[in-house]
Design an enzyme around this catalytic site. Structure first.
Site, PDB file in Angstrom:
ATOM      1  CB  SER A  98     -31.614   0.110  15.834  1.00  0.00           C
ATOM      2  OG  SER A  98     -32.232   0.868  14.820  1.00  0.00           O
ATOM      3  CB  THR A 141     -40.041   2.288  16.819  1.00  0.00           C
ATOM      4  OG1 THR A 141     -39.062   1.608  17.610  1.00  0.00           O
ATOM      5  CG2 THR A 141     -39.972   3.779  17.112  1.00  0.00           C
ATOM      6  CG  ASP A 196     -36.319   4.758  26.050  1.00  0.00           C
ATOM      7  OD1 ASP A 196     -37.045   5.752  25.877  1.00  0.00           O
ATOM      8  OD2 ASP A 196     -35.951   4.036  25.108  1.00  0.00           O
ATOM      9  CB  SER A 197     -37.248   9.169  27.499  1.00  0.00           C
ATOM     10  OG  SER A 197     -37.566   8.616  26.225  1.00  0.00           O
ATOM     11  N   GLY A 198     -34.150   9.742  29.158  1.00  0.00           N
ATOM     12  CA  GLY A 198     -33.560  10.601  30.183  1.00  0.00           C
ATOM     13  C   GLY A 198     -32.839   9.872  31.288  1.00  0.00           C
ATOM     14  NE  ARG A 216     -29.482  11.909  22.949  1.00  0.00           N
ATOM     15  CZ  ARG A 216     -30.796  12.173  22.912  1.00  0.00           C
ATOM     16  NH1 ARG A 216     -31.570  11.813  23.901  1.00  0.00           N
ATOM     17  NH2 ARG A 216     -31.308  12.794  21.868  1.00  0.00           N
ATOM     18  CE1 TYR A 248     -37.743   3.840  14.200  1.00  0.00           C
ATOM     19  CE2 TYR A 248     -35.515   3.393  13.463  1.00  0.00           C
ATOM     20  CZ  TYR A 248     -36.390   4.062  14.297  1.00  0.00           C
ATOM     21  OH  TYR A 248     -35.906   4.938  15.229  1.00  0.00           O
ATOM     22  NE  ARG A 268     -34.456  13.419  15.053  1.00  0.00           N
ATOM     23  CZ  ARG A 268     -34.306  12.139  14.710  1.00  0.00           C
ATOM     24  NH1 ARG A 268     -33.235  11.759  14.017  1.00  0.00           N
ATOM     25  NH2 ARG A 268     -35.196  11.247  15.061  1.00  0.00           N
ATOM     26  N   PRO A 297     -32.759   0.718  21.665  1.00  0.00           N
ATOM     27  CG  PRO A 297     -34.684   0.765  20.337  1.00  0.00           C
ATOM     28  CD  PRO A 297     -34.229   0.611  21.759  1.00  0.00           C
ATOM     29  CG  HIS A 340     -37.476   8.215  19.245  1.00  0.00           C
ATOM     30  ND1 HIS A 340     -38.084   7.234  18.507  1.00  0.00           N
ATOM     31  CD2 HIS A 340     -36.223   8.316  18.737  1.00  0.00           C
ATOM     32  CE1 HIS A 340     -37.251   6.780  17.591  1.00  0.00           C
ATOM     33  NE2 HIS A 340     -36.105   7.416  17.714  1.00  0.00           N
TER      34      HIS A 340
HETATM   35  C1  FNR Z   1     -32.498   6.670  19.151  1.00  0.00           C
HETATM   36  N1  FNR Z   1     -33.694   6.002  19.425  1.00  0.00           N
HETATM   37  C2  FNR Z   1     -34.151   5.020  18.589  1.00  0.00           C
HETATM   38  N2  FNR Z   1     -35.301   4.356  18.862  1.00  0.00           N
HETATM   39  C3  FNR Z   1     -35.730   3.352  18.073  1.00  0.00           C
HETATM   40  O1  FNR Z   1     -36.777   2.769  18.346  1.00  0.00           O
HETATM   41  N3  FNR Z   1     -34.974   2.971  16.994  1.00  0.00           N
HETATM   42  C4  FNR Z   1     -33.825   3.597  16.660  1.00  0.00           C
HETATM   43  O2  FNR Z   1     -33.164   3.234  15.694  1.00  0.00           O
HETATM   44  C5  FNR Z   1     -33.411   4.686  17.447  1.00  0.00           C
HETATM   45  N4  FNR Z   1     -32.298   5.391  17.109  1.00  0.00           N
HETATM   46  C6  FNR Z   1     -31.808   6.358  17.958  1.00  0.00           C
HETATM   47  C7  FNR Z   1     -30.632   7.021  17.629  1.00  0.00           C
HETATM   48  C8  FNR Z   1     -30.088   7.936  18.518  1.00  0.00           C
HETATM   49  C9  FNR Z   1     -28.811   8.621  18.174  1.00  0.00           C
HETATM   50  C10 FNR Z   1     -30.748   8.204  19.746  1.00  0.00           C
HETATM   51  C11 FNR Z   1     -30.153   9.138  20.769  1.00  0.00           C
HETATM   52  C12 FNR Z   1     -31.939   7.581  20.045  1.00  0.00           C
HETATM   53  C13 FNR Z   1     -34.408   6.267  20.689  1.00  0.00           C
HETATM   54  C14 FNR Z   1     -33.898   5.377  21.803  1.00  0.00           C
HETATM   55  O3  FNR Z   1     -34.310   4.054  21.636  1.00  0.00           O
HETATM   56  C15 FNR Z   1     -34.406   5.844  23.175  1.00  0.00           C
HETATM   57  O4  FNR Z   1     -35.802   5.946  23.130  1.00  0.00           O
HETATM   58  C16 FNR Z   1     -33.782   7.187  23.560  1.00  0.00           C
HETATM   59  O5  FNR Z   1     -32.400   7.162  23.314  1.00  0.00           O
HETATM   60  C17 FNR Z   1     -34.030   7.500  25.029  1.00  0.00           C
HETATM   61  O6  FNR Z   1     -33.556   8.763  25.354  1.00  0.00           O
HETATM   62  P1  FNR Z   1     -32.145   9.018  26.093  1.00  0.00           P
HETATM   63  O7  FNR Z   1     -32.272   8.418  27.453  1.00  0.00           O
HETATM   64  O8  FNR Z   1     -31.099   8.380  25.277  1.00  0.00           O
HETATM   65  O9  FNR Z   1     -32.000  10.503  26.108  1.00  0.00           O
END
Ligand code: FNR
Length: 388
Positions: free
Chosen positions: A129, A179, A314-316, A338, A153, A188, A98, A284
Protein backbone atom coordinates in the site's frame (compact mmCIF):
# COMPACT_ATOMS: atom_id res chain seq x y z
CA UNK A 1 5.23 -29.04 -8.29
CA UNK A 2 4.61 -27.59 -4.83
CA UNK A 3 2.17 -29.70 -2.86
CA UNK A 4 0.51 -27.09 -0.66
CA UNK A 5 -1.77 -29.65 0.99
CA UNK A 6 1.31 -31.23 2.61
CA UNK A 7 0.89 -28.67 5.41
CA UNK A 8 -1.84 -30.94 6.76
CA UNK A 9 0.62 -33.85 7.11
CA UNK A 10 3.12 -31.54 8.84
CA UNK A 11 0.46 -30.53 11.36
CA UNK A 12 -0.74 -34.07 12.09
CA UNK A 13 2.81 -35.42 12.32
CA UNK A 14 3.84 -32.65 14.72
CA UNK A 15 0.78 -33.56 16.77
CA UNK A 16 2.26 -37.03 17.31
CA UNK A 17 5.06 -35.28 19.22
CA UNK A 18 2.58 -33.18 21.17
CA UNK A 19 3.10 -30.04 19.08
CA UNK A 20 0.06 -28.00 18.12
CA UNK A 21 0.01 -25.59 15.15
CA UNK A 22 1.51 -22.20 16.11
CA UNK A 23 -1.48 -20.26 14.74
CA UNK A 24 -5.14 -21.10 14.10
CA UNK A 25 -6.00 -22.63 10.73
CA UNK A 26 -9.61 -21.37 10.75
CA UNK A 27 -10.66 -17.75 10.31
CA UNK A 28 -13.00 -17.46 13.30
CA UNK A 29 -10.29 -18.42 15.80
CA UNK A 30 -7.67 -16.36 13.95
CA UNK A 31 -9.90 -13.28 14.04
CA UNK A 32 -10.74 -13.66 17.73
CA UNK A 33 -7.14 -14.13 18.78
CA UNK A 34 -5.91 -11.31 16.52
CA UNK A 35 -8.44 -8.89 18.00
CA UNK A 36 -7.15 -9.75 21.48
CA UNK A 37 -3.58 -9.10 20.34
CA UNK A 38 -4.38 -5.87 18.49
CA UNK A 39 -6.43 -4.18 21.21
CA UNK A 40 -9.58 -2.11 20.65
CA UNK A 41 -8.28 0.79 18.59
CA UNK A 42 -6.48 -1.22 15.90
CA UNK A 43 -9.23 -3.84 15.92
CA UNK A 44 -11.80 -1.13 15.19
CA UNK A 45 -9.76 0.15 12.28
CA UNK A 46 -8.90 -3.23 10.75
CA UNK A 47 -12.10 -5.15 11.43
CA UNK A 48 -14.45 -2.22 10.95
CA UNK A 49 -16.27 -1.24 7.82
CA UNK A 50 -18.74 1.23 6.48
CA UNK A 51 -22.13 2.01 7.97
CA UNK A 52 -23.68 -0.94 9.79
CA UNK A 53 -21.12 -3.17 8.02
CA UNK A 54 -23.79 -5.07 6.10
CA UNK A 55 -21.82 -5.04 2.84
CA UNK A 56 -18.66 -6.10 4.63
CA UNK A 57 -20.45 -9.01 6.29
CA UNK A 58 -22.17 -9.97 3.05
CA UNK A 59 -18.80 -10.15 1.28
CA UNK A 60 -17.85 -13.14 3.40
CA UNK A 61 -21.34 -14.61 3.90
CA UNK A 62 -22.15 -14.65 0.16
CA UNK A 63 -19.48 -17.29 -0.49
CA UNK A 64 -21.84 -19.70 1.26
CA UNK A 65 -24.46 -19.47 -1.46
CA UNK A 66 -21.96 -20.58 -4.09
CA UNK A 67 -21.17 -24.27 -4.38
CA UNK A 68 -19.04 -26.59 -6.45
CA UNK A 69 -19.85 -30.05 -7.77
CA UNK A 70 -17.05 -32.65 -7.42
CA UNK A 71 -15.88 -34.86 -10.28
CA UNK A 72 -14.75 -38.44 -9.71
CA UNK A 73 -12.34 -40.87 -11.36
CA UNK A 74 -9.94 -38.03 -12.20
CA UNK A 75 -6.22 -38.36 -11.48
CA UNK A 76 -5.64 -35.50 -9.05
CA UNK A 77 -2.47 -36.83 -7.46
CA UNK A 78 -0.63 -33.79 -8.88
CA UNK A 79 -2.22 -30.34 -8.78
CA UNK A 80 -1.10 -27.18 -10.51
CA UNK A 81 -2.14 -23.95 -8.78
CA UNK A 82 0.23 -21.72 -10.73
CA UNK A 83 -0.95 -18.72 -12.71
CA UNK A 84 0.47 -16.39 -15.31
CA UNK A 85 0.09 -12.65 -14.80
CA UNK A 86 1.90 -9.71 -16.42
CA UNK A 87 4.26 -12.12 -18.14
CA UNK A 88 5.32 -13.75 -14.88
CA UNK A 89 4.52 -17.23 -13.61
CA UNK A 90 3.40 -17.28 -10.00
CA UNK A 91 3.36 -20.56 -8.05
CA UNK A 92 0.00 -19.76 -6.44
CA UNK A 93 -3.21 -17.98 -7.47
CA UNK A 94 -3.21 -15.84 -4.30
CA UNK A 95 -1.90 -12.36 -3.65
CA UNK A 96 -1.72 -10.22 -0.54
CA UNK A 97 -4.18 -7.33 -0.90
CA UNK A 98 -2.90 -3.86 -0.03
CA UNK A 99 -3.63 -3.11 3.63
CA UNK A 100 -2.67 0.39 4.68
CA UNK A 101 -2.38 -0.49 8.30
CA UNK A 102 -0.09 -3.50 8.11
CA UNK A 103 2.63 -1.28 9.51
CA UNK A 104 0.78 -0.97 12.81
CA UNK A 105 -0.32 -4.60 13.02
CA UNK A 106 2.93 -5.99 14.43
CA UNK A 107 4.39 -5.22 17.86
CA UNK A 108 7.45 -3.53 16.32
CA UNK A 109 5.28 -1.36 14.03
CA UNK A 110 7.16 -2.62 10.96
CA UNK A 111 4.33 -4.78 9.74
CA UNK A 112 4.85 -3.81 6.09
CA UNK A 113 8.30 -5.39 6.22
CA UNK A 114 6.85 -8.45 7.96
CA UNK A 115 4.16 -8.76 5.26
CA UNK A 116 6.88 -8.51 2.61
CA UNK A 117 8.85 -11.25 4.35
CA UNK A 118 5.74 -13.44 4.40
CA UNK A 119 5.55 -12.90 0.65
CA UNK A 120 9.19 -13.92 0.29
CA UNK A 121 8.52 -17.03 2.39
CA UNK A 122 5.45 -18.17 0.46
CA UNK A 123 5.87 -16.87 -3.11
CA UNK A 124 2.51 -15.09 -2.75
CA UNK A 125 2.99 -11.61 -4.24
CA UNK A 126 2.50 -8.65 -1.92
CA UNK A 127 0.62 -5.61 -3.12
CA UNK A 128 2.25 -2.92 -0.99
CA UNK A 129 0.00 0.00 0.00
CA UNK A 130 0.92 3.65 -0.38
CA UNK A 131 0.09 3.88 3.33
CA UNK A 132 3.00 2.23 5.12
CA UNK A 133 5.31 2.59 8.09
CA UNK A 134 8.35 1.76 5.95
CA UNK A 135 9.28 3.26 2.59
CA UNK A 136 8.31 1.27 -0.49
CA UNK A 137 11.97 0.69 -1.40
CA UNK A 138 12.63 -1.14 1.89
CA UNK A 139 9.38 -3.08 1.56
CA UNK A 140 10.31 -4.25 -1.94
CA UNK A 141 13.72 -5.46 -0.74
CA UNK A 142 12.04 -7.53 1.99
CA UNK A 143 9.95 -9.33 -0.65
CA UNK A 144 13.10 -11.17 -1.75
CA UNK A 145 12.69 -12.86 -5.11
CA UNK A 146 8.87 -12.83 -5.04
CA UNK A 147 7.57 -10.13 -7.41
CA UNK A 148 5.66 -7.31 -5.70
CA UNK A 149 3.07 -4.81 -6.85
CA UNK A 150 2.64 -1.22 -5.69
CA UNK A 151 -0.79 0.16 -4.81
CA UNK A 152 -1.21 3.86 -5.43
CA UNK A 153 -3.53 6.23 -3.66
CA UNK A 154 -3.27 8.96 -6.26
CA UNK A 155 -2.43 12.29 -4.62
CA UNK A 156 -3.99 15.53 -5.85
CA UNK A 157 -0.51 16.83 -6.57
CA UNK A 158 0.50 15.35 -9.94
CA UNK A 159 4.25 15.72 -9.31
CA UNK A 160 3.88 13.78 -6.09
CA UNK A 161 1.84 11.09 -7.87
CA UNK A 162 4.52 10.81 -10.52
CA UNK A 163 7.26 10.69 -7.91
CA UNK A 164 5.60 7.76 -6.12
CA UNK A 165 5.17 5.92 -9.43
CA UNK A 166 8.81 6.54 -10.41
CA UNK A 167 9.99 5.30 -7.03
CA UNK A 168 7.87 2.15 -7.42
CA UNK A 169 9.38 1.54 -10.85
CA UNK A 170 12.93 2.18 -9.64
CA UNK A 171 12.42 -0.11 -6.64
CA UNK A 172 11.43 -2.94 -9.00
CA UNK A 173 7.69 -3.34 -8.44
CA UNK A 174 6.13 -5.19 -11.35
CA UNK A 175 2.62 -3.69 -11.45
CA UNK A 176 0.87 -0.47 -10.48
CA UNK A 177 -2.46 -1.00 -8.73
CA UNK A 178 -4.50 2.20 -8.75
CA UNK A 179 -7.25 2.28 -6.15
CA UNK A 180 -10.30 4.07 -7.51
CA UNK A 181 -12.74 4.02 -4.60
CA UNK A 182 -10.87 5.92 -1.92
CA UNK A 183 -10.34 9.57 -2.81
CA UNK A 184 -12.41 10.21 0.33
CA UNK A 185 -12.81 7.92 3.35
CA UNK A 186 -16.16 6.13 3.73
CA UNK A 187 -18.33 6.55 6.85
CA UNK A 188 -16.87 4.16 9.43
CA UNK A 189 -18.83 4.28 12.68
CA UNK A 190 -16.36 2.24 14.76
CA UNK A 191 -13.56 4.72 14.05
CA UNK A 192 -15.88 7.73 14.28
CA UNK A 193 -17.17 6.68 17.72
CA UNK A 194 -13.56 6.48 18.89
CA UNK A 195 -12.54 9.65 16.97
CA UNK A 196 -9.63 7.67 15.58
CA UNK A 197 -8.13 8.03 12.12
CA UNK A 198 -4.56 6.68 12.30
CA UNK A 199 -3.14 8.73 9.42
CA UNK A 200 -4.07 11.97 11.20
CA UNK A 201 -1.96 10.69 14.10
CA UNK A 202 0.99 10.40 11.75
CA UNK A 203 0.75 6.63 11.25
CA UNK A 204 1.58 4.84 7.96
CA UNK A 205 2.75 7.99 6.14
CA UNK A 206 6.38 7.03 5.53
CA UNK A 207 6.04 6.86 1.73
CA UNK A 208 5.07 10.52 1.82
CA UNK A 209 7.55 11.61 4.48
CA UNK A 210 10.45 10.07 2.55
CA UNK A 211 9.35 11.46 -0.82
CA UNK A 212 11.44 14.31 -2.26
CA UNK A 213 8.42 15.99 -3.89
CA UNK A 214 6.34 15.72 -0.72
CA UNK A 215 9.21 17.09 1.35
CA UNK A 216 9.60 20.03 -1.04
CA UNK A 217 6.00 21.02 -0.19
CA UNK A 218 6.97 21.49 3.48
CA UNK A 219 8.57 24.50 5.17
CA UNK A 220 10.27 22.16 7.65
CA UNK A 221 10.93 18.40 7.35
CA UNK A 222 8.43 15.94 8.90
CA UNK A 223 10.99 14.96 11.57
CA UNK A 224 10.97 18.57 12.85
CA UNK A 225 7.33 19.49 12.29
CA UNK A 226 5.20 16.34 12.03
CA UNK A 227 1.92 18.23 12.52
CA UNK A 228 2.52 20.40 9.43
CA UNK A 229 3.56 17.33 7.42
CA UNK A 230 0.37 15.49 8.43
CA UNK A 231 -1.67 18.56 7.49
CA UNK A 232 0.01 18.67 4.07
CA UNK A 233 -0.65 14.94 3.64
CA UNK A 234 -4.36 15.42 4.40
CA UNK A 235 -4.54 18.32 1.94
CA UNK A 236 -2.99 16.32 -0.89
CA UNK A 237 -4.31 12.80 -0.22
CA UNK A 238 -7.21 12.02 -2.54
CA UNK A 239 -7.48 12.83 -6.23
CA UNK A 240 -10.89 12.13 -7.77
CA UNK A 241 -10.09 10.04 -10.84
CA UNK A 242 -12.07 9.86 -14.08
CA UNK A 243 -11.49 7.85 -17.24
CA UNK A 244 -9.60 10.83 -18.71
CA UNK A 245 -6.83 10.19 -16.17
CA UNK A 246 -5.96 6.84 -17.73
CA UNK A 247 -4.10 8.59 -20.54
CA UNK A 248 -1.94 10.36 -17.97
CA UNK A 249 -1.16 7.15 -16.08
CA UNK A 250 -0.28 5.41 -19.33
CA UNK A 251 1.97 8.34 -20.28
CA UNK A 252 3.98 8.23 -17.05
CA UNK A 253 4.52 4.50 -16.57
CA UNK A 254 5.17 1.36 -18.54
CA UNK A 255 4.22 -0.81 -15.58
CA UNK A 256 1.08 -2.90 -16.08
CA UNK A 257 -1.85 -0.87 -14.75
CA UNK A 258 -4.42 -2.58 -12.53
CA UNK A 259 -7.63 -0.69 -11.69
CA UNK A 260 -8.86 -1.58 -8.19
CA UNK A 261 -12.49 -1.18 -7.19
CA UNK A 262 -14.24 -2.14 -10.43
CA UNK A 263 -17.54 -3.90 -9.68
CA UNK A 264 -19.79 -2.93 -12.62
CA UNK A 265 -19.43 -4.76 -15.94
CA UNK A 266 -19.69 -1.48 -17.86
CA UNK A 267 -16.77 -0.10 -15.85
CA UNK A 268 -14.85 -3.29 -16.58
CA UNK A 269 -15.47 -2.80 -20.30
CA UNK A 270 -14.41 0.85 -20.11
CA UNK A 271 -11.27 -0.10 -18.22
CA UNK A 272 -10.38 -2.49 -21.03
CA UNK A 273 -11.10 0.20 -23.63
CA UNK A 274 -8.81 2.60 -21.76
CA UNK A 275 -5.94 0.14 -21.76
CA UNK A 276 -6.05 -1.34 -18.26
CA UNK A 277 -3.78 -4.38 -18.05
CA UNK A 278 -5.91 -5.97 -15.34
CA UNK A 279 -9.16 -5.30 -13.54
CA UNK A 280 -9.36 -5.67 -9.78
CA UNK A 281 -12.89 -6.50 -8.71
CA UNK A 282 -13.19 -5.38 -5.08
CA UNK A 283 -15.39 -3.28 -2.84
CA UNK A 284 -12.51 -2.53 -0.48
CA UNK A 285 -13.77 -5.14 1.96
CA UNK A 286 -16.92 -3.08 2.59
CA UNK A 287 -14.86 -0.29 4.15
CA UNK A 288 -15.71 2.40 1.66
CA UNK A 289 -19.41 2.07 0.80
CA UNK A 290 -22.18 0.31 2.64
CA UNK A 291 -25.39 -0.76 0.87
CA UNK A 292 -23.48 -2.60 -1.81
CA UNK A 293 -23.55 -6.16 -3.08
CA UNK A 294 -21.09 -8.87 -2.05
CA UNK A 295 -18.23 -8.71 -4.53
CA UNK A 296 -18.29 -12.47 -5.19
CA UNK A 297 -21.83 -12.05 -6.55
CA UNK A 298 -20.57 -9.47 -9.07
CA UNK A 299 -17.46 -11.30 -10.19
CA UNK A 300 -18.89 -13.39 -13.05
CA UNK A 301 -20.33 -10.35 -14.85
CA UNK A 302 -17.10 -8.40 -14.45
CA UNK A 303 -15.09 -11.35 -15.81
CA UNK A 304 -17.40 -11.63 -18.81
CA UNK A 305 -17.08 -7.90 -19.57
CA UNK A 306 -13.30 -7.99 -19.17
CA UNK A 307 -12.87 -10.50 -21.99
CA UNK A 308 -9.23 -11.52 -22.22
CA UNK A 309 -8.05 -8.98 -19.64
CA UNK A 310 -7.28 -10.73 -16.34
CA UNK A 311 -9.51 -10.03 -13.35
CA UNK A 312 -8.10 -9.92 -9.84
CA UNK A 313 -10.54 -10.34 -6.99
CA UNK A 314 -10.82 -9.64 -3.27
CA UNK A 315 -13.34 -8.95 -0.52
CA UNK A 316 -14.48 -11.59 1.92
CA UNK A 317 -11.97 -14.36 1.15
CA UNK A 318 -11.52 -16.24 4.42
CA UNK A 319 -10.51 -19.74 3.38
CA UNK A 320 -9.12 -21.94 0.66
CA UNK A 321 -12.59 -22.91 -0.48
CA UNK A 322 -13.51 -19.22 -0.85
CA UNK A 323 -10.41 -18.76 -3.01
CA UNK A 324 -11.30 -21.76 -5.21
CA UNK A 325 -14.86 -20.45 -5.65
CA UNK A 326 -13.52 -17.09 -6.82
CA UNK A 327 -11.21 -18.88 -9.28
CA UNK A 328 -14.14 -20.99 -10.47
CA UNK A 329 -16.08 -17.78 -11.14
CA UNK A 330 -13.27 -16.48 -13.31
CA UNK A 331 -10.78 -14.61 -11.14
CA UNK A 332 -7.20 -14.95 -12.40
CA UNK A 333 -5.82 -14.22 -8.91
CA UNK A 334 -7.46 -13.96 -5.50
CA UNK A 335 -6.55 -11.36 -2.89
CA UNK A 336 -6.32 -12.24 0.77
CA UNK A 337 -6.90 -9.17 2.96
CA UNK A 338 -7.77 -9.12 6.64
CA UNK A 339 -6.76 -12.78 7.30
CA UNK A 340 -3.06 -12.21 6.62
CA UNK A 341 -3.07 -8.96 8.59
CA UNK A 342 -4.45 -10.95 11.52
CA UNK A 343 -1.59 -13.38 10.96
CA UNK A 344 0.81 -10.44 11.21
CA UNK A 345 -0.80 -9.41 14.48
CA UNK A 346 -0.34 -12.87 15.99
CA UNK A 347 3.08 -13.75 14.67
CA UNK A 348 4.62 -11.19 12.30
CA UNK A 349 5.96 -12.61 9.03
CA UNK A 350 5.62 -16.19 10.30
CA UNK A 351 2.02 -15.59 11.30
CA UNK A 352 1.06 -14.09 7.93
CA UNK A 353 2.92 -16.83 6.05
CA UNK A 354 1.10 -19.48 8.09
CA UNK A 355 -2.28 -17.96 7.22
CA UNK A 356 -1.42 -17.88 3.50
CA UNK A 357 -0.10 -21.44 3.58
CA UNK A 358 -3.25 -22.65 5.36
CA UNK A 359 -5.46 -21.05 2.70
CA UNK A 360 -3.32 -22.63 -0.02
CA UNK A 361 -3.40 -26.02 1.70
CA UNK A 362 -7.18 -25.97 1.92
CA UNK A 363 -7.47 -24.86 -1.71
CA UNK A 364 -5.09 -27.58 -2.85
CA UNK A 365 -6.86 -30.32 -0.90
CA UNK A 366 -10.25 -29.12 -2.11
CA UNK A 367 -9.02 -29.37 -5.70
CA UNK A 368 -7.67 -32.85 -4.95
CA UNK A 369 -10.93 -34.09 -3.47
CA UNK A 370 -13.13 -32.37 -6.05
CA UNK A 371 -11.26 -33.79 -9.03
CA UNK A 372 -9.84 -30.50 -10.33
CA UNK A 373 -6.11 -31.03 -11.00
CA UNK A 374 -5.60 -27.60 -12.57
CA UNK A 375 -7.08 -24.13 -12.33
CA UNK A 376 -8.44 -24.63 -15.85
CA UNK A 377 -10.44 -27.55 -14.44
CA UNK A 378 -11.64 -25.36 -11.56
CA UNK A 379 -12.78 -22.74 -14.05
CA UNK A 380 -14.45 -25.33 -16.28
CA UNK A 381 -16.31 -26.81 -13.30
CA UNK A 382 -17.50 -23.35 -12.24
CA UNK A 383 -19.58 -22.60 -9.16
CA UNK A 384 -23.34 -22.60 -8.82
CA UNK A 385 -25.61 -20.34 -6.81
CA UNK A 386 -27.44 -22.50 -4.33
CA UNK A 387 -30.04 -19.98 -3.13
CA UNK A 388 -32.07 -19.55 -6.31
C1 FNR B 1 -7.70 -2.09 3.27
N1 FNR B 1 -7.78 -2.00 1.88
C2 FNR B 1 -6.95 -1.17 1.18
N2 FNR B 1 -7.02 -1.10 -0.17
C3 FNR B 1 -6.17 -0.32 -0.87
O1 FNR B 1 -6.25 -0.28 -2.10
N3 FNR B 1 -5.19 0.38 -0.21
C4 FNR B 1 -5.08 0.37 1.14
O2 FNR B 1 -4.20 1.00 1.71
C5 FNR B 1 -6.01 -0.39 1.87
N4 FNR B 1 -5.98 -0.39 3.23
C6 FNR B 1 -6.78 -1.24 3.95
C7 FNR B 1 -6.69 -1.27 5.33
C8 FNR B 1 -7.44 -2.19 6.05
C9 FNR B 1 -7.31 -2.23 7.54
C10 FNR B 1 -8.31 -3.08 5.37
C11 FNR B 1 -9.08 -4.14 6.11
C12 FNR B 1 -8.43 -3.01 4.00
C13 FNR B 1 -8.68 -2.91 1.15
C14 FNR B 1 -8.00 -4.22 0.82
O3 FNR B 1 -7.04 -4.06 -0.19
C15 FNR B 1 -9.00 -5.27 0.33
O4 FNR B 1 -9.74 -4.74 -0.73
C16 FNR B 1 -9.93 -5.70 1.47
O5 FNR B 1 -9.19 -5.95 2.63
C17 FNR B 1 -10.71 -6.95 1.09
O6 FNR B 1 -11.63 -7.29 2.07
P1 FNR B 1 -11.38 -8.43 3.18
O7 FNR B 1 -11.30 -9.72 2.43
O8 FNR B 1 -10.12 -8.10 3.88
O9 FNR B 1 -12.55 -8.34 4.09
Amino acid sequence: MTYFGAMQNEIYNAGLKGILPPFPVDFATLERRAHEALGPSLTNYIAGGCGDEHTQNQNAAAFHHWGMVPRMMVDCSVRDLSIELFGHKYPTPLFMAPIGLNGEATQDRHGDLAAARASAMTGVPFCASTLANDPLEEVKKACGTTPAWFQLYTPRNRELAESLIRRAEAAGYSALVITLDTWVTGWRPRDLNASNFPQLRGKVLQNYFTDPVFRSLLARPPEEDPAAAIFTWAATFGQVLTWKDMAWFKSVTRLPIVLKGICHPEDAARAVDHGADAIYCSNHGGRQANGGIATIDLLEDVVRAAGDVPVLFDSGVRSGSDAVKALALGARAVGVGRPYTYGLALGGAEGAAFVLRAILAEADLLMAVNGYPTLADVRAAGARRTDR
